[in-house]
Scaffold this motif. Structure first.
Motif, PDB file in Angstrom:
ATOM      1  N   THR A  60       0.872  -1.170   0.000  1.00 51.31           N
ATOM      2  CA  THR A  60       0.000   0.000   0.000  1.00 51.31           C
ATOM      3  C   THR A  60       0.907   1.217   0.000  1.00 51.31           C
ATOM      4  O   THR A  60       1.726   1.385   0.906  1.00 51.31           O
ATOM      5  CB  THR A  60      -0.925   0.023   1.224  1.00 51.31           C
ATOM      6  N   THR A 120       0.148  -6.033  -8.044  1.00 47.04           N
ATOM      7  CA  THR A 120      -0.945  -5.868  -7.085  1.00 47.04           C
ATOM      8  C   THR A 120      -0.525  -4.817  -6.072  1.00 47.04           C
ATOM      9  O   THR A 120       0.430  -5.012  -5.307  1.00 47.04           O
ATOM     10  CB  THR A 120      -1.251  -7.195  -6.373  1.00 47.04           C
ATOM     11  N   THR A 171      -1.990  -1.060  -3.759  1.00 48.49           N
ATOM     12  CA  THR A 171      -2.990  -0.061  -3.396  1.00 48.49           C
ATOM     13  C   THR A 171      -2.312   1.299  -3.360  1.00 48.49           C
ATOM     14  O   THR A 171      -1.271   1.453  -2.708  1.00 48.49           O
ATOM     15  CB  THR A 171      -3.618  -0.365  -2.025  1.00 48.49           C
ATOM     16  N   CYS A 227      -5.707   6.631 -12.812  1.00 45.34           N
ATOM     17  CA  CYS A 227      -6.988   6.298 -13.440  1.00 45.34           C
ATOM     18  C   CYS A 227      -6.806   5.943 -14.913  1.00 45.34           C
ATOM     19  O   CYS A 227      -7.522   5.094 -15.461  1.00 45.34           O
ATOM     20  CB  CYS A 227      -7.960   7.466 -13.320  1.00 45.34           C
ATOM     21  N   ASN A 231      -4.782  -4.936 -11.295  1.00 50.94           N
ATOM     22  CA  ASN A 231      -4.668  -5.336  -9.890  1.00 50.94           C
ATOM     23  C   ASN A 231      -4.360  -4.154  -8.968  1.00 50.94           C
ATOM     24  O   ASN A 231      -3.917  -4.348  -7.834  1.00 50.94           O
ATOM     25  CB  ASN A 231      -3.581  -6.404  -9.744  1.00 50.94           C
ATOM     26  N   MET A 232      -4.628  -2.959  -9.444  1.00 53.72           N
ATOM     27  CA  MET A 232      -4.370  -1.754  -8.653  1.00 53.72           C
ATOM     28  C   MET A 232      -5.667  -1.249  -8.046  1.00 53.72           C
ATOM     29  O   MET A 232      -6.705  -1.188  -8.714  1.00 53.72           O
ATOM     30  CB  MET A 232      -3.740  -0.669  -9.542  1.00 53.72           C
ATOM     31  N   ARG A 233      -5.608  -0.884  -6.751  1.00 54.56           N
ATOM     32  CA  ARG A 233      -6.719  -0.193  -6.093  1.00 54.56           C
ATOM     33  C   ARG A 233      -6.283   1.237  -5.827  1.00 54.56           C
ATOM     34  O   ARG A 233      -5.163   1.468  -5.351  1.00 54.56           O
ATOM     35  CB  ARG A 233      -7.100  -0.865  -4.777  1.00 54.56           C
ATOM     36  N   LEU A 234      -7.161   2.171  -6.113  1.00 50.45           N
ATOM     37  CA  LEU A 234      -6.848   3.584  -5.942  1.00 50.45           C
ATOM     38  C   LEU A 234      -7.731   4.179  -4.860  1.00 50.45           C
ATOM     39  O   LEU A 234      -8.965   4.089  -4.932  1.00 50.45           O
ATOM     40  CB  LEU A 234      -7.056   4.337  -7.264  1.00 50.45           C
ATOM     41  N   VAL A 235      -7.110   4.781  -3.847  1.00 49.93           N
ATOM     42  CA  VAL A 235      -7.820   5.448  -2.763  1.00 49.93           C
ATOM     43  C   VAL A 235      -7.512   6.942  -2.859  1.00 49.93           C
ATOM     44  O   VAL A 235      -6.359   7.360  -2.673  1.00 49.93           O
ATOM     45  CB  VAL A 235      -7.393   4.910  -1.385  1.00 49.93           C
TER      46      VAL A 235
END
Length: 258
Positions: free
Chosen positions: A97, A118, A120, A133, A139-143
Motif C-alpha cells: 500500500t 498488485t 494499493t 486512473c 490489480n491496482m486499487r486507488l484510494v
C-alpha cells in the motif's frame, strides 16, 4: 498607518530576517497585541510582509516565493523526475500500500510500476489520481482522499485527509518536497500539505523523500519534517552526489542519487 503599527512592522521585519518565518501567534506575542491587530498591520504594510497559512514571511525573500502552480512545474527537471520515479518504483513490492504525495515529482511513478502489480495507491493529489486512473493496471486499487480542494497544487486538504491517512496501513510513503536542507529538513509551498505529509511519514512502515537536485539546500515557507524523519532519500545529478556526501557526514538517512 500609525506610529505603533510602523514600530510593530519594524519589529516583525527584524524577527523575520533572523528566523525566515514566524507563526502568527508568536508575532502577536512578540508585539503584545492580538493576532487580528497583526493581520491589520500586515494589510497596511504595502506587501513587505506576507501571511501564508498562519505564518509570516518577508515578501521579497526569494527562498519563500509563494508562487507555485502545478502546470508551470510539471516540465521543470522532467528528466530527473523520471529517473527519480524509476528508482522509487524499484522499491515497490507486490501487495504494497503506497502513499504518493502531491506535486509533479511523483506523477511519473505511475508509468514506472509494472502493469500486473498488485498494489494499493493512496493519494490526496488529483493529478496523481488522474495518472493512475488512466493507467491499465487491473490489480491496482486507488484510494483518493478528499477534502477542500486547492487548485494551485491540485490537491485536497483538511482534517478528513489526515484522519484517513492515519487509519490506513501504508507500507511505503513517497514524499515530495519543494525544499530540502540538511540542518532544517524538508519544506513545501503550501501549509495545507503539512498535515498529510506528516501523517504519512509517521504511520508508514518506510518513508522515502523524493526530491530532484533543484530542491537541495532550498527552504520554502511550510516546514514539515526533519531529514532524520525519513528512512531514505532519492535525489539527482551532480549536486545530489555532493549533497549525498554531506548527508552521510551528518549521519543522515541513506541517499540514492540517480
Amino acid at each position: 498607518m500609525n506610529g505603533r503599527s510602523a514600530q510593530r512592522l519594524e519589529r516583525l521585519s527584524e524577527a523575520l530576517k533572523r528566523a525566515g518565518t514566524l507563526p502568527l501567534a508568536e508575532a502577536a506575542a512578540l508585539c503584545g497585541v492580538s493576532e487580528m491587530t497583526i493581520r491589520r498591520d500586515i494589510a497596511a504594510s504595502s506587501g513587505t510582509i506576507a501571511s501564508f497559512g498562519g505564518h509570516l514571511v518577508m515578501a521579497d525573500n526569494p527562498q519563500f516565493a509563494a508562487a507555485y502552480h502545478l502546470d508551470t512545474q510539471k516540465d521543470h527537471f522532467a528528466a530527473a523526475k523520471q529517473r527519480l520515479c524509476r528508482e522509487a518504483a524499484a522499491r515497490v513490492e507486490e501487495g504494497d500500500t503506497l502513499f504518493i504525495d502531491c506535486g509533479t515529482t511523483l506523477v511519473a511513478l505511475c508509468a514506472e510500476l509494472p502493469r500486473q502489480l498488485t498494489v494499493t495507491v493512496v493519494t490526496y493529489a488529483l493529478n496523481v489520481a488522474n495518472a493512475f486512473c488512466q493507467r491499465d493496471m487491473p490489480n491496482m486499487r486507488l484510494v483518493v482522499l478528499g477534502g477542500l480542494y486547492y487548485p494551485a497544487s491540485q490537491s485536497f486538504g483538511g482534517q478528513d485527509v489526515t484522519t484517513a491517512i492515519r487509519r490506513l496501513g501504508i507500507n511505503k510513503a513517497f514524499i515530495s518536497a519543494a525544499g530540502v536542507q540538511i540542518d532544517k529538513g524538508a519544506s513545501c509551498f503550501h501549509f495545507h500539505e503539512v498535515a498529510p505529509k506528516q501523517a504519512a511519514i509517521e504511520h508508514a512502515e518506510r518513508s522515502i523523500l523524493v526530491a530532484d537536485e533543484s530542491k537541495l539546500e532550498v527552504m520554502r515557507p511550510a516546514f514539515f519534517a526533519e531529514l532524520s524523519d525519513f528512512d531514505a532519500v532519492i535525489t539527482s545529478g551532480a549536486p545530489g552526489h555532493a549533497w549525498q556526501t554531506r548527508v552521510a557526514a551528518s549521519d543522515g538517512p541513506p541517499v540514492s542519487v540517480v
